[in-house]
Design a protein around this motif. Structure first.
Motif, mmCIF file in Angstrom:
data_model
loop_
_atom_site.group_PDB
_atom_site.id
_atom_site.type_symbol
_atom_site.label_atom_id
_atom_site.label_comp_id
_atom_site.label_asym_id
_atom_site.label_seq_id
_atom_site.Cartn_x
_atom_site.Cartn_y
_atom_site.Cartn_z
ATOM 1 N N GLU A 76 0.840 -1.196 0.000
ATOM 2 C CA GLU A 76 0.000 0.000 0.000
ATOM 3 C C GLU A 76 0.874 1.244 0.000
ATOM 4 O O GLU A 76 1.890 1.301 0.686
ATOM 5 C CB GLU A 76 -0.887 -0.009 1.251
ATOM 6 C CG GLU A 76 -1.841 1.174 1.366
ATOM 7 C CD GLU A 76 -2.686 1.092 2.631
ATOM 8 O OE1 GLU A 76 -3.575 0.201 2.686
ATOM 9 O OE2 GLU A 76 -2.445 1.881 3.561
ATOM 10 N N VAL A 77 0.459 2.233 -0.767
ATOM 11 C CA VAL A 77 1.116 3.539 -0.775
ATOM 12 C C VAL A 77 0.085 4.570 -0.336
ATOM 13 O O VAL A 77 -1.032 4.597 -0.861
ATOM 14 C CB VAL A 77 1.662 3.891 -2.172
ATOM 15 C CG1 VAL A 77 2.233 5.312 -2.181
ATOM 16 C CG2 VAL A 77 2.729 2.888 -2.595
ATOM 17 N N SER A 78 0.445 5.391 0.638
ATOM 18 C CA SER A 78 -0.452 6.427 1.143
ATOM 19 C C SER A 78 0.349 7.721 1.263
ATOM 20 O O SER A 78 1.196 7.868 2.142
ATOM 21 C CB SER A 78 -1.023 6.014 2.499
ATOM 22 O OG SER A 78 -1.950 6.959 2.967
ATOM 23 N N ILE A 79 0.086 8.655 0.370
ATOM 24 C CA ILE A 79 0.913 9.853 0.255
ATOM 25 C C ILE A 79 0.641 10.835 1.387
ATOM 26 O O ILE A 79 -0.515 11.114 1.733
ATOM 27 C CB ILE A 79 0.666 10.550 -1.100
ATOM 28 C CG1 ILE A 79 0.996 9.609 -2.255
ATOM 29 C CG2 ILE A 79 1.490 11.832 -1.205
ATOM 30 C CD1 ILE A 79 2.428 9.166 -2.333
ATOM 31 N N GLY A 80 1.729 11.352 1.953
ATOM 32 C CA GLY A 80 1.652 12.375 2.989
ATOM 33 C C GLY A 80 2.775 13.379 2.818
ATOM 34 O O GLY A 80 3.309 13.567 1.719
ATOM 35 N N ASP A 81 3.187 13.991 3.907
ATOM 36 C CA ASP A 81 4.196 15.053 3.850
ATOM 37 C C ASP A 81 5.540 14.574 3.323
ATOM 38 O O ASP A 81 6.243 15.321 2.642
ATOM 39 C CB ASP A 81 4.405 15.649 5.249
ATOM 40 C CG ASP A 81 3.259 16.537 5.678
ATOM 41 O OD1 ASP A 81 2.391 16.834 4.831
ATOM 42 O OD2 ASP A 81 3.219 16.925 6.862
ATOM 43 N N THR A 82 5.913 13.342 3.655
ATOM 44 C CA THR A 82 7.267 12.908 3.320
ATOM 45 C C THR A 82 7.503 12.823 1.817
ATOM 46 O O THR A 82 8.640 12.961 1.359
ATOM 47 C CB THR A 82 7.584 11.555 3.993
ATOM 48 O OG1 THR A 82 8.979 11.270 3.849
ATOM 49 C CG2 THR A 82 6.807 10.426 3.334
ATOM 50 N N PHE A 83 6.442 12.662 1.022
ATOM 51 C CA PHE A 83 6.618 12.563 -0.427
ATOM 52 C C PHE A 83 7.232 13.846 -0.986
ATOM 53 O O PHE A 83 8.026 13.806 -1.940
ATOM 54 C CB PHE A 83 5.287 12.273 -1.115
ATOM 55 C CG PHE A 83 5.415 12.038 -2.592
ATOM 56 C CD1 PHE A 83 5.827 10.805 -3.080
ATOM 57 C CD2 PHE A 83 5.147 13.058 -3.510
ATOM 58 C CE1 PHE A 83 5.968 10.586 -4.443
ATOM 59 C CE2 PHE A 83 5.281 12.849 -4.865
ATOM 60 C CZ PHE A 83 5.695 11.606 -5.330
ATOM 61 N N GLU A 84 6.869 14.979 -0.397
ATOM 62 C CA GLU A 84 7.377 16.255 -0.903
ATOM 63 C C GLU A 84 8.839 16.491 -0.530
ATOM 64 O O GLU A 84 9.451 17.445 -1.013
ATOM 65 C CB GLU A 84 6.499 17.393 -0.395
ATOM 66 C CG GLU A 84 5.078 17.299 -0.952
ATOM 67 C CD GLU A 84 4.210 18.478 -0.574
ATOM 68 O OE1 GLU A 84 4.603 19.244 0.347
ATOM 69 O OE2 GLU A 84 3.145 18.642 -1.190
ATOM 70 N N GLU A 85 9.383 15.632 0.314
ATOM 71 C CA GLU A 85 10.807 15.723 0.648
ATOM 72 C C GLU A 85 11.679 14.994 -0.371
ATOM 73 O O GLU A 85 12.897 15.128 -0.374
ATOM 74 C CB GLU A 85 11.054 15.127 2.039
ATOM 75 C CG GLU A 85 10.312 15.846 3.156
ATOM 76 C CD GLU A 85 10.469 15.115 4.486
ATOM 77 O OE1 GLU A 85 11.310 14.201 4.571
ATOM 78 O OE2 GLU A 85 9.730 15.470 5.430
ATOM 79 N N ILE A 86 11.048 14.206 -1.246
ATOM 80 C CA ILE A 86 11.792 13.453 -2.249
ATOM 81 C C ILE A 86 12.092 14.374 -3.433
ATOM 82 O O ILE A 86 11.183 15.005 -3.986
ATOM 83 C CB ILE A 86 10.989 12.229 -2.742
ATOM 84 C CG1 ILE A 86 10.565 11.358 -1.556
ATOM 85 C CG2 ILE A 86 11.816 11.400 -3.724
ATOM 86 C CD1 ILE A 86 9.650 10.209 -1.924
ATOM 87 N N THR A 87 13.338 14.461 -3.829
ATOM 88 C CA THR A 87 13.704 15.314 -4.960
ATOM 89 C C THR A 87 13.330 14.633 -6.272
ATOM 90 O O THR A 87 13.155 13.408 -6.330
ATOM 91 C CB THR A 87 15.207 15.609 -4.955
ATOM 92 O OG1 THR A 87 15.924 14.377 -5.183
ATOM 93 C CG2 THR A 87 15.651 16.207 -3.625
ATOM 94 N N SER A 88 13.234 15.431 -7.337
ATOM 95 C CA SER A 88 12.937 14.862 -8.654
ATOM 96 C C SER A 88 14.049 13.920 -9.102
ATOM 97 O O SER A 88 13.792 12.904 -9.762
ATOM 98 C CB SER A 88 12.737 15.974 -9.682
ATOM 99 O OG SER A 88 13.875 16.821 -9.735
ATOM 100 N N GLU A 89 15.287 14.230 -8.703
ATOM 101 C CA GLU A 89 16.408 13.348 -9.045
ATOM 102 C C GLU A 89 16.275 11.997 -8.352
ATOM 103 O O GLU A 89 16.540 10.946 -8.950
ATOM 104 C CB GLU A 89 17.739 14.001 -8.655
ATOM 105 C CG GLU A 89 18.128 15.216 -9.485
ATOM 106 C CD GLU A 89 17.399 16.482 -9.056
ATOM 107 O OE1 GLU A 89 16.727 16.467 -7.988
ATOM 108 O OE2 GLU A 89 17.475 17.476 -9.799
ATOM 109 N N GLN A 90 15.853 12.019 -7.088
ATOM 110 C CA GLN A 90 15.656 10.767 -6.364
ATOM 111 C C GLN A 90 14.533 9.933 -6.992
ATOM 112 O O GLN A 90 14.653 8.717 -7.123
ATOM 113 C CB GLN A 90 15.337 11.047 -4.896
ATOM 114 C CG GLN A 90 16.529 11.474 -4.064
ATOM 115 C CD GLN A 90 16.127 11.835 -2.645
ATOM 116 O OE1 GLN A 90 15.194 12.617 -2.424
ATOM 117 N NE2 GLN A 90 16.824 11.272 -1.671
#
Length: 352
Positions: free
Chosen positions: A329-343
């Motif tokens: 399961e994937v549940s999007i929250g705040d931490t997703f916005e910490e991932i860079t486009s490069e990552q």
């Protein structure tokens, strides 16, 4: 499988959630709380009363009661409606939380018999609900977590509401993730809850608090639920760590649900372009979806663990084995916005 969980815990960022559940989550919620703020005691006091009144207003109900857990709140809600009608039968989806995660608590503690409605791989239909025998209460879960966060249309909800009212069936909302559902409906929480006789919401899922839940409904219903809460041992001497953190994270995240949903849609689109990878739903309707990988569990676990170590991005700490594929399961929250486009680009390259 331990290696998969270990590598997930050690990643710098994760696709899901609001970050690691560490003590700092509680400390941040208390940073602005005065030392002389009075605590609640056995369900009484300003702290609990103000939050209950606030959530009753948000949900558009006469009254609301704070519970330490949703499991407790929902079993009590169904018991009250059964007592009200003199019937001991309720109905819900085959993958309802009460059916698969609560060790038959409803049956063993209350001798209430559930009827499972529809197929476990899809939402129940109005026709299936109309075919039910005489029952005390129907429970609907919005969104239906175990099938990827699917939601019925608002028009379907209205039709179900009208049928239940006509037949004298109480309608209860398992709204553990109600706030995450609002972007799909483009309505306020109170507009959704107006279709239901009682409502449960969680404060540790999409809201990301420590623990706790609200049960809301008519004043007489809530008064009775307080008696049952005491019987269950839910009136701890103080619940303020859960109440204050629930309020803090509710205010912090209640207006971010559209953003979370949009991120989920974009992420799912990228994942569905990969060979042997797909999501349910194909286009998420909330901030959550199920992610599937073609292959055997042992090999997939090793591959994902390796990717997590290499990229520093957490995909999952577990896999559920199905026939020829595995799911998580994937549940999007705040931490997703910490991932860079490069990552993210690096992650997709590794998954190809």
């Amino acid at each position: 499988m331990e290696r998969l969980a270990d590598t997930y815990r050690q990643t710098d960022v994760q696709l899901s959630g609001h970050g690691k559940r560490e003590v700092g989550v509680l400390k941040r919620a208390f940073e602005q709380v005065r030392d002389d703020e009075p605590s609640d005691q056995y369900g009484q006091g300003k702290t609990i009363r103000q939050f209950e009144e606030k959530m009753a207003q948000v949900l558009g109900k006469e009254s609301a009661v704070f519970f330490p857990s949703g499991t407790m709140a929902q079993q009590i809600a169904l018991r009250i409606w059964c007592d009200e009608t003199g019937k001991n039968t309720v109905a819900y989806h085959p993958l309802c939380h009460l059916e698969i995660h609560e060790q038959d608590g409803l049956k063993e503690l209350h001798h209430i018999e559930p009827i499972l409605v529809g197929d476990e791989n899809r939402l129940m239909t109005l026709e299936e609900i109309q075919a039910l025998p005489d029952i005390a209460c129907l429970l609907l879960e919005l969104p239906q977590r175990e099938i990827g966060g699917e939601l019925p249309t608002f028009e379907e909800l209205v039709a179900i509401h009208e049928h239940c009212r006509e037949k004298g069936i109480y309608l209860h909302l398992d709204g553990a993730r109600l706030f995450e559902s609002l972007p799909y409906y483009e309505k306020e929480a109170s507009e959704i809850c107006a279709l239901f006789d009682s409502v449960y919401v969680s404060f540790y899922k999409g809201i990301g608090g420590i623990a706790g839940a609200i049960l809301a409904g008519p004043e007489s219903f809530c008064d009775t639920s307080k008696v049952w809460k005491r019987r269950y041992g839910g009136d701890l001497i103080s619940l303020y760590p859960y109440i204050l953190s629930s309020d803090y994270y509710y205010e912090l995240r209640k207006d971010k649900m559209v953003r979370y949903r949009d991120h989920a849609v974009q992420l799912a689109a990228h994942l569905n372009e990969l060979d042997g990878v797909w999501t349910t739903p194909l286009v998420p309707v909330t901030n959550m979806f199920h992610l599937h990988f073609q292959g055997e569990k042992e090999e997939l676990s090793e591959n994902i663990a390796r990717i997590q170590e290499k990229t520093g991005v957490g995909i999952t700490g577990y896999l559920v084995e199905k026939e020829g594929f595995c799911s998580t399961e994937v549940s999007i929250g705040d931490t997703f916005e910490e991932i860079t486009s490069e990552q993210l680009d690096g992650l997709f390259r590794q998954l190809r």
